[in-house]
Design an enzyme around this catalytic site. Sequence first.
Site, PDB file in Angstrom:
ATOM      1  N   SER A  32       3.409   4.573  -6.390  1.00 12.00           N
ATOM      2  CA  SER A  32       2.768   5.623  -7.175  1.00 12.00           C
ATOM      3  C   SER A  32       1.844   6.411  -6.260  1.00 12.00           C
ATOM      4  CB  SER A  32       1.949   5.004  -8.321  1.00 12.00           C
ATOM      5  OG  SER A  32       0.889   4.211  -7.796  1.00 12.00           O
ATOM      6  N   LYS A  33       1.173   7.416  -6.809  1.00 10.01           N
ATOM      7  CA  LYS A  33       0.305   8.257  -5.978  1.00 10.01           C
ATOM      8  C   LYS A  33      -0.818   7.446  -5.344  1.00 10.01           C
ATOM      9  CE  LYS A  33       1.151  12.813  -7.961  1.00 10.01           C
ATOM     10  NZ  LYS A  33       0.553  14.007  -8.585  1.00 10.01           N
ATOM     11  N   ARG A  34      -1.292   6.422  -6.053  1.00 10.65           N
ATOM     12  CA  ARG A  34      -2.377   5.627  -5.471  1.00 10.65           C
ATOM     13  C   ARG A  34      -1.889   4.807  -4.280  1.00 10.65           C
ATOM     14  NH1 ARG A  34      -2.459   0.198  -7.332  1.00 10.65           N
ATOM     15  NH2 ARG A  34      -0.857  -0.226  -8.904  1.00 10.65           N
TER      16      ARG A  34
END
Length: 475
Positions: A245-247
Amino acid sequence: MPVVTRFAPSPTGFLHIGGARTALFNWLFAKHHEKYGDGGTFLLRVEDTDRARSTDEAVAAIFDGLSWLGLDWDGEAISQFTRRERHQEVARQLLEKGMAYKCYCSPEELAEMREKAKASGAKRMYDGAWRDRDPSEAPAGVDPVIRLRAPLEGSTVIEDLVQGRVEVANEQLDDMVLLRADGNPTYMMAVVVDDFDMGITHVIRGDDHLVNAFRQVQLFKAMDWPLPAFAHIPLIHGPDGAKLSKRHGALGVDAYRDMGYLPEALRNYLMRLSWSHGDDEIISTEQAIEWFGLDAVGRGAARFDFQKLESLNGHYIRQSDNDTLCDLIMPKLMEMLDGKLAEGAESRVKTGMNGLKERAKNLNELAESAKFYAIPRPLRPDEKATQTLTIEAKQTLSAFRADVAAISDWTEENVQTAAKAYAEAHALKLGMVAQPLRAALTGSTVSPGIFEVMAVLGREETLARLDDVNLHDAS
């Protein structure tokens, strides 16, 4: 037999980091066979059939990302949308061969079929209502879709070059739609026709496409076309094993460029996600082209680790040519300093690069650490540097300035010798001279060796910066 691979992104956003790795694997495989085999070609196809979501900006971002990574493709990029007439032509050929049929089911009928299938536990969501029905029964005024007449019995098998032998029972695969009612081809139809027409010998892509591969194999066979070799590589997960994911780092390639990563470092890192060559971690592009093969791609999901990427990027920065690094960070310094650079800034940055690049993990850090070489006088010391510049420290600097000003041969060795002599003469530890010097000359308490800094700044700039400290004190 010459190898032909392809990267086929959908232009609905940026070039995702997972897509970049897929492109890299295809590029490496083609380059390996170009150099060490019977020939290799890497093609680019933009799968832009989704006109509502495809944008020119996204296409440009994909091209730009691939170019920055150094993944050059052969020939012109192909737009899938522009080939829709060819896709329609093949659908008509399948109809003529009896390998496809027209389906007139309404959306309501299809929804009812799905509900019944779910309730009964059936594998197929479409019950083949028009598979063997007489076309004379077609309702008036209804535009049909065209469906593949898929085999009902047996199984579809793929000898995958990464996943091994994979098989699915045909009873689980619906008669997929090839052409929609408006005549536009579906993704499945377009992919198979394009892969055949482009002469693709190896389809290398993420294993999330494996379920699509079974349907595509059925279409290849319906047309009596030779199958390409399939290689479905595992997806990239985050360090915690969860879906990327973006994190975790699921960003566009452009974001990594903005964060100060070098393309050669990112290439090296991406190639090591699911592929390995012994225990080698740092692998040049030339070595990768020589060594790359699908037999060394693992089946398990790769884990994205920013710390490893940063460490690798730091290595490539330290190995990079100083002139190149200077060219890369000068625009960043211009932005940081609102376009106001000191005279001689670029020359000082380039001269001091050896000391600067030893600690930097990315180009942004490198630019930040180089800022004191480029900033116009007078410097504004940060909080810690200001605390270092006590009255006693300024008195030390004022006295030392007189000693160091007498040096005509301004070298790192000579200014360091002068500092040691001053410290000994005044019964001081060298750090009691060096730390105030660092605060005054760089505006910070962290920098390359301060005597190296003095040599890079030169005699006039060093003395002027020392004078600035005393001017602030006087005010």
